[in-house]
Design a protein around this motif. Structure first.
Motif, PDB file in Angstrom:
ATOM      1  N   SER A 172       0.829  -1.204   0.000  1.00 34.40           N
ATOM      2  CA  SER A 172       0.000   0.000   0.000  1.00 34.40           C
ATOM      3  C   SER A 172       0.865   1.255   0.000  1.00 34.40           C
ATOM      4  O   SER A 172       1.922   1.301   0.653  1.00 34.40           O
ATOM      5  N   LYS A 173       0.404   2.292  -0.692  1.00 36.46           N
ATOM      6  CA  LYS A 173       1.091   3.582  -0.717  1.00 36.46           C
ATOM      7  C   LYS A 173       0.453   4.597   0.224  1.00 36.46           C
ATOM      8  O   LYS A 173       0.797   5.789   0.191  1.00 36.46           O
ATOM      9  N   HIS A 174      -0.434   4.142   1.079  1.00 37.94           N
ATOM     10  CA  HIS A 174      -1.102   5.060   2.011  1.00 37.94           C
ATOM     11  C   HIS A 174      -0.100   5.802   2.893  1.00 37.94           C
ATOM     12  O   HIS A 174      -0.328   6.947   3.290  1.00 37.94           O
ATOM     13  N   LEU A 175       1.020   5.161   3.176  1.00 39.33           N
ATOM     14  CA  LEU A 175       2.012   5.796   4.045  1.00 39.33           C
ATOM     15  C   LEU A 175       2.560   7.096   3.457  1.00 39.33           C
ATOM     16  O   LEU A 175       3.077   7.951   4.191  1.00 39.33           O
ATOM     17  N   LEU A 176       2.462   7.267   2.121  1.00 37.93           N
ATOM     18  CA  LEU A 176       2.915   8.513   1.515  1.00 37.93           C
ATOM     19  C   LEU A 176       2.065   9.695   1.994  1.00 37.93           C
ATOM     20  O   LEU A 176       2.579  10.799   2.208  1.00 37.93           O
ATOM     21  N   GLU A 177       0.763   9.459   2.192  1.00 42.53           N
ATOM     22  CA  GLU A 177      -0.105  10.503   2.722  1.00 42.53           C
ATOM     23  C   GLU A 177       0.297  10.854   4.150  1.00 42.53           C
ATOM     24  O   GLU A 177       0.291  12.023   4.549  1.00 42.53           O
ATOM     25  N   LEU A 178       0.651   9.833   4.928  1.00 41.22           N
ATOM     26  CA  LEU A 178       1.087  10.073   6.307  1.00 41.22           C
ATOM     27  C   LEU A 178       2.406  10.848   6.334  1.00 41.22           C
ATOM     28  O   LEU A 178       2.596  11.734   7.172  1.00 41.22           O
ATOM     29  N   ALA A 179       3.297  10.516   5.403  1.00 36.91           N
ATOM     30  CA  ALA A 179       4.575  11.232   5.327  1.00 36.91           C
ATOM     31  C   ALA A 179       4.344  12.706   4.991  1.00 36.91           C
ATOM     32  O   ALA A 179       5.004  13.592   5.541  1.00 36.91           O
ATOM     33  N   ASP A 180       3.403  12.972   4.089  1.00 35.84           N
ATOM     34  CA  ASP A 180       3.080  14.360   3.745  1.00 35.84           C
ATOM     35  C   ASP A 180       2.542  15.110   4.961  1.00 35.84           C
ATOM     36  O   ASP A 180       2.895  16.271   5.199  1.00 35.84           O
ATOM     37  N   LYS A 181       1.690  14.452   5.734  1.00 37.53           N
ATOM     38  CA  LYS A 181       1.145  15.085   6.937  1.00 37.53           C
ATOM     39  C   LYS A 181       2.237  15.365   7.962  1.00 37.53           C
ATOM     40  O   LYS A 181       2.249  16.410   8.609  1.00 37.53           O
ATOM     41  N   LEU A 182       3.153  14.416   8.117  1.00 38.20           N
ATOM     42  CA  LEU A 182       4.271  14.610   9.033  1.00 38.20           C
ATOM     43  C   LEU A 182       5.109  15.808   8.621  1.00 38.20           C
ATOM     44  O   LEU A 182       5.455  16.664   9.447  1.00 38.20           O
ATOM     45  N   GLU A 183       5.451  15.887   7.333  1.00 38.99           N
ATOM     46  CA  GLU A 183       6.299  16.978   6.866  1.00 38.99           C
ATOM     47  C   GLU A 183       5.585  18.323   6.978  1.00 38.99           C
ATOM     48  O   GLU A 183       6.221  19.346   7.268  1.00 38.99           O
ATOM     49  N   GLU A 184       4.269  18.315   6.786  1.00 42.54           N
ATOM     50  CA  GLU A 184       3.507  19.552   6.972  1.00 42.54           C
ATOM     51  C   GLU A 184       3.531  19.978   8.435  1.00 42.54           C
ATOM     52  O   GLU A 184       3.694  21.158   8.751  1.00 42.54           O
ATOM     53  N   GLU A 185       3.401  19.004   9.329  1.00 41.02           N
ATOM     54  CA  GLU A 185       3.451  19.307  10.765  1.00 41.02           C
ATOM     55  C   GLU A 185       4.811  19.847  11.166  1.00 41.02           C
ATOM     56  O   GLU A 185       4.922  20.820  11.914  1.00 41.02           O
TER      57      GLU A 185
END
Length: 330
Positions: A172-185
């Motif tokens: 799954s590539k869902h973790l890419l969305e989580l990485a984007d959220k982390l970097e935004e935070e």
């Protein structure tokens, strides 16, 4: 005694380069540390051996009892990659065919080396007790199961296992969305001194409005008539109302506190030269550029500039700021 080396102790290990929030266990063995590069938010646990050229990106975990043998070719782990306990990665090895002798106790003229770089791309995870051989590239997003032998390069975003390894299914590539959220935070938290380098810059545009002058005057008490629709303004040197120069200073403060280096920084000093007047309706480009870094004192000197829509410099100056020092809250 703390499990991991302190910041001051890290400086004594001879590591070529490392970022912030780096945790290296006191039980890690480093051979040729002058070839080891470590990014930000990296943890290396007990009894791991790192030898030769090894380059680690950001947000990397190396669990206990791993072996990274980079030799001269190197092992390169990109951001968000990790290896579980007892994983061994070889970028250097011997020829096992029988044509040459092996092991380092034998004179080199009787042996031959295999030296090929190994790459673990972003979001790669390697399960415990797996072995990766020289020349392998594990492409982005791959997950390798425990006790696997990785003797060939792997295609991106797959789940692999076995000895030798084989692809089982897509990951799954869902973790890419989580990485984007982390970097935004993280971006909202503001940069630390190790995030910055000379030449880094940000730009921000603002429109100068008459309403902003009225608000500025009400806050500061600067009601000089040259800034408003008055006879004095039209009889002045510029022949029309001119905006408060310190509104531009506010733009600079906003860019520094909002982005470069951002939230948590402390504004220590600022110089200004007002080069040209600014009028209502002008669009101002604010540019903040890093021109020097004093990591020892946690201070950054910034060039602070404002330009109008004609690309004319209207304000020039320098600022000294202290980036935030507190580590990430996770």
């Amino acid at each position: 005694m703390e499990t991991y080396y302190s910041e001051e102790e890290l400086k004594t290990l001879g590591i070529k380069k490392y970022g912030f929030n780096v945790k290296v266990s006191r039980h890690v063995a480093l051979y040729r540390p002058e070839e080891l590069e470590i990014g930000n938010n990296v943890r290396i646990d007990d009894f791991t051996i790192i030898s030769g050229k090894v380059v680690l990106g950001d947000y990397i975990h190396i669990a206990q009892s791993c072996g990274l043998y980079g030799g001269n070719s190197g092992i390169y782990m990109e951001d968000y990659s990790g290896i579980s306990s007892h994983v061994v990665i070889y970028a250097t090895s011997n020829d096992y065919s029988g044509r040459f002798m092996t092991n380092p106790t034998v004179p080199e003229k009787y042996t031959t080396g295999i030296n090929c770089p190994v790459y673990l791309k972003k979001h790669v995870i390697i399960g415990c007790m797996s072995v990766i051989l020289p020349g392998v590239t594990v492409e982005e997003g791959c997950a390798v199961g425990a006790m696997s032998l990785v003797n060939k390069s792997l295609v991106a975003w797959g789940i692999y296992a076995g000895a030798p390894v084989r692809r089982l299914k897509d990951r799954s590539k869902h973790l890419l969305e989580l990485a984007d959220k982390l970097e935004e935070e993280v971006s909202r938290l503001g940069k630390q001194i190790h995030d910055l380098k000379v030449g880094d810059y940000i730009e921000k545009k603002n429109l100068i409005t008459y309403e902003s002058a009225v608000q500025y005057a009400s806050i500061t008490g600067d009601n000089n008539p040259i800034h408003f629709e008055t006879k004095e303004a039209y009889q002045s040197y510029y022949g029309r109302p001119v905006a408060h120069g310190m509104i531009l200073a506010g733009f600079i403060s906003g860019a520094i506190g909002g982005a470069m280096p951002g939230a948590g920084c402390i504004y220590e000093a600022q110089t200004f030269s007002f080069i040209r007047p600014v009028f209502y309706g002008d669009t101002i480009l604010t540019r903040i550029t890093v021109i020097s870094i004093d990591a020892e004192r946690n201070r950054v000197t910034l060039k602070t500039e404002c330009f109008n829509q004609n690309h004319d410099c209207v304000l020039d100056g320098e600022a000294v700021v202290l980036p935030r020092k507190k580590s990430l809250p996770f």
